[in-house]
Scaffold this active site. Structure first.
Site, mmCIF file in Angstrom:
data_model
loop_
_atom_site.group_PDB
_atom_site.id
_atom_site.type_symbol
_atom_site.label_atom_id
_atom_site.label_comp_id
_atom_site.label_asym_id
_atom_site.label_seq_id
_atom_site.Cartn_x
_atom_site.Cartn_y
_atom_site.Cartn_z
ATOM 1 C CG ASN A 7 -1.779 0.922 1.233
ATOM 2 O OD1 ASN A 7 -1.739 2.202 0.429
ATOM 3 N ND2 ASN A 7 -2.882 1.008 1.870
ATOM 4 N NE ARG A 91 -5.519 1.536 -0.502
ATOM 5 C CZ ARG A 91 -6.063 3.054 0.681
ATOM 6 N NH1 ARG A 91 -4.987 3.466 0.799
ATOM 7 N NH2 ARG A 91 -7.033 3.630 0.525
ATOM 8 C CG HIS A 180 -12.602 3.147 2.721
ATOM 9 N ND1 HIS A 180 -13.135 4.945 3.172
ATOM 10 C CD2 HIS A 180 -11.574 4.079 3.156
ATOM 11 C CE1 HIS A 180 -12.581 5.853 3.738
ATOM 12 N NE2 HIS A 180 -11.162 5.653 3.625
ATOM 13 N NE ARG A 241 -9.727 12.730 3.630
ATOM 14 C CZ ARG A 241 -9.723 11.659 3.154
ATOM 15 N NH1 ARG A 241 -10.723 10.814 2.453
ATOM 16 N NH2 ARG A 241 -8.769 10.648 4.332
ATOM 17 C CD GLU A 386 -9.191 -1.223 4.048
ATOM 18 O OE1 GLU A 386 -8.517 -0.505 4.933
ATOM 19 O OE2 GLU A 386 -9.134 0.056 2.853
#
Ligand code: ADP
Length: 399
Positions: A7, A91, A180, A241, A386
């Site tokens: 990743n 990823r 996601h 965010r 993940e």
């Protein structure tokens, strides 16, 4: 077969080596501050000592070289040679409309990923650097791209179109993509598995609440809506965010504070969310929860607004699917904060017949139902994984 999961971010690289047959993690770690002074690799073999090695890494190829050295190290390594790594799973943040599933990487795929760069300028170029670095160091090892956006590609047009001139979609592919996806897919499937029910028969809402946060509606095994949009800025209030705002606020703040669009976008991405709402107290929900309990007015307003927004999204996805069977919580906050879960469930979801099991809600680290047996809607905590999901996809395509 061992799968190396990579990743790759702009200055960091997380990795895990996973035995695809047993699904056990063999080793994991992270390279930080790549290309910056003070770079270091943290390496943890399963069941062994965690090592931190401060060493220069000029670029991602250096970082991957160090990862491969750590994995094959005579004393602390976990494999004898690179031949014991059967495939690499990467990823990739944005696959645009091109990728609705994971794919084996070849030159055409690399080109297609590159074409998605402008949709995720902070992420995709870094992901590509990771692929190229692996290609250089392990040219014969097959590699697979697993996209954050792929799971959401089943959304119907009515869920992904914005109320904008259609030419922006036709010319520039401006639409909802969602992110996601690997987590939403893993968690929704796992929920069905734990309940012993058929995935294709269920209406599931997944709340992935971490530093970045998103919700998805999964009906009969397919994603039908999700809260993040063209970029990961839309939707819930997140660590830093803003999530959804009136788009006119951008112009309003730019005028008031004499800022340009880039500066306002940086504020929306890095200085907003629970961090900005709490008057810069923290983006970490643990700090905010502690401040809330001490009566800090900003922390109280922040946490209440965060929970209210999650509940409103759940409500809208109940409407989108005309019902819900299972609501899942996952990621840093979703898995670890009984406080936030209780707020969302007890304050707002009584109309769905949700009954919270307080003892279960206070457990940690398990796939578990946190609603009572007579709750009309099942609520679960499913820790996301993940890396395992990427390893599974990679194994499927390369075994
Ligand atoms: P990401 O992968 O998006 O960086 P994570 O899913 O790892 O985020 O979630 C990180 C967040 O989880 C942290 O910012 C922190 O706020 C939250 N978190 C972790 N542990 C707890 C806890 N015990 N209680 C509340 N929040 C927690």
């Amino acid at each position: 077969m061992n799968i190396l999961v990579i990743n790759c971010g702009s200055s960091s690289l997380k990795f895990q080596l996973i035995d695809a047959e047993t699904e056990k993690m063999i080793a994991k770690g992270i390279c930080e501050r790549i290309g910056i002074e003070g770079s270091q690799i943290v390496y943890s073999p399963a069941g062994g000592e965690k090592e931190t090695n401060v060493t220069p890494m000029a670029n991602h190829t250096d970082a991957i070289r160090l990862v491969l050295e750590a994995l094959t190290n005579e004393k602390t390594g976990v494999v004898k040679s690179l031949d014991e790594i059967g495939a690499v799973g990467h990823r990739i943040v944005h696959g645009g409309e091109k990728f609705a599933s994971s794919t084996v990487i070849n030159d055409d795929v690399l080109k297609a990923i590159e074409e998605c760069n402008e949709l995720a300028p902070l992420h995709n170029p870094a992901n590509l650097i990771g692929i190229n670095a692996c290609k250089e160091l392990m040219p014969e090892t097959p590699m697979v791209a697993v996209f954050d956006t792929a799971f959401h590609q089943t959304m119907p047009e009515k869920a992904y179109l914005y109320g904008l001139p259609i030419s922006y979609y036709e010319k520039y592919k401006v639409r909802r993509y969602g992110f996601h996806g690997t987590s939403h897919s893993y968690v929704s499937k796992r929920a069905a598995e734990v309940l012993g029910k058929n995935y294709e028969d269920l209406k599931i809402i997944v709340c992935h609440l971490g530093n970045g946060a998103s919700i998805s509606a999964v009906k009969n095994g397919k994603c039908v809506d999700t809260s993040m949009g063209l970029t990961p800025l839309e939707g819930l209030i997140m660590g830093t965010r803003s999530g959804d705002i009136d788009p006119a606020i951008i112009e309003f703040i730019a005028h008031k504070e004499n800022k340009n669009i880039d500066e306002v976008m940086t504020i929306l991405n890095k200085k907003s969310g629970v961090y900005g709402m709490s008057n810069d107290l923290s983006s970490d929900f643990r700090d905010l929860e502690a401040a809330y309990l001490k009566g800090d007015k900003y922390a109280i307003a922040t946490m209440e607004t965060f929970a209210y927004k999650v509940a409103k999204y759940i409500g809208s996805y109940v409407a989108a699917m005309n019902g819900v069977d299972v609501i899942c919580f996952t990621a840093g906050v979703g898995e670890n904060s009984p406080f936030i879960r209780e707020k969302i469930l007890n304050n707002y979801l009584g109309y769905l017949g949700v009954k919270l099991d307080d003892a279960a809600n206070n457990k940690r680290g398990e796939d578990i139902a946190i609603s009572t047996a007579d709750s009309a809607t099942t609520v679960m905590v499913i820790p996301t994984n993940e890396e395992l999901a990427i390893a599974r996809e990679t194994y499927e395509l390369t075994k």
